[in-house]
Design a protein around this motif. Structure first.
Motif, PDB file in Angstrom:
ATOM      1  N   ALA A  31     -70.230 -18.984-120.658  1.00 24.28           N
ATOM      2  CA  ALA A  31     -69.056 -19.361-119.871  1.00 24.28           C
ATOM      3  C   ALA A  31     -67.811 -18.783-120.541  1.00 24.28           C
ATOM      4  O   ALA A  31     -67.849 -18.387-121.713  1.00 24.28           O
ATOM      5  N   GLY A  34     -67.344 -20.474-123.561  1.00 24.38           N
ATOM      6  CA  GLY A  34     -68.592 -20.648-124.295  1.00 24.38           C
ATOM      7  C   GLY A  34     -68.477 -20.220-125.751  1.00 24.38           C
ATOM      8  O   GLY A  34     -67.752 -19.270-126.066  1.00 24.38           O
ATOM      9  N   ASN A 112     -71.700 -23.459-113.339  1.00 24.50           N
ATOM     10  CA  ASN A 112     -70.404 -22.910-112.992  1.00 24.50           C
ATOM     11  C   ASN A 112     -70.608 -22.133-111.702  1.00 24.50           C
ATOM     12  O   ASN A 112     -71.313 -21.128-111.698  1.00 24.50           O
ATOM     13  N   ARG A 119     -72.409 -22.980-122.739  1.00 28.05           N
ATOM     14  CA  ARG A 119     -71.167 -23.532-123.292  1.00 28.05           C
ATOM     15  C   ARG A 119     -71.211 -23.508-124.820  1.00 28.05           C
ATOM     16  O   ARG A 119     -70.187 -23.364-125.462  1.00 28.05           O
TER      17      ARG A 119
END
Length: 147
Positions: A31, A34, A112, A119
């Motif tokens: 992400a 992340g 997401n 993450r």
């Protein structure tokens, strides 16, 4: 495919990208916020930083390949999960594990826009100071996956 299978598939993609020495492939699984925490404690945040961290490692070092076993996948609500695995490394050009590189790996993922993204990926040394029997047990469990 249920969430547990999707999370495990994402973890396998991450390790495949490492084993293929593909920094971009690894970074794209994270992400925007992340985080990657490496075996040596180094930290990179976000796909661009993760790529910048990994690219010279793959370019300049003959990185070992991961062998791993997923131990648990736990939901953290309907849109997040945590995976815990054990991992070992087989140095390039060799066929057996280096027990000094055994690790516990933790992956925290969240959806997401419908896709699972990493993450947090943390790779923690499993040295078991003063307890060599635990190193031997983990190595044997991982070694059984080599055949």
């Amino acid at each position: 495919m249920n969430g547990s299978n999707e999370v495990e598939a994402l973890y396998r993609q991450l390790l495949t990208a490492w084993n293929d020495r593909n920094a971009r492939g690894m970074a794209e699984l994270f992400a925007e916020e992340g985080e990657l925490i490496g075996f040596d404690g180094s930290q990179a945040i976000g796909p661009d930083d993760i790529f910048s961290h990994l690219d010279p490692i793959f370019r300049d070092h003959p990185t070992a390949r991961f062998v791993s076993k997923v131990k648990t996948v736990r939901p953290l609500g309907s849109e997040a999960a945590m995976l815990r695995a054990i991992a070992g490394m087989v140095p390039r050009g060799q066929s057996d594990l280096n027990p000094a590189a055994n690790a516990h790996q933790t992956l925290v993922v969240a959806k997401n826009a419908g896709d699972w993204r990493i993450r947090l990926f943390q790779n923690t040394p499993a040295q078991f100071h003063g307890r060599p029997e635990l190193v031997e047990r983990m190595t044997a469990e991982l070694r059984s996956l080599l055949s």
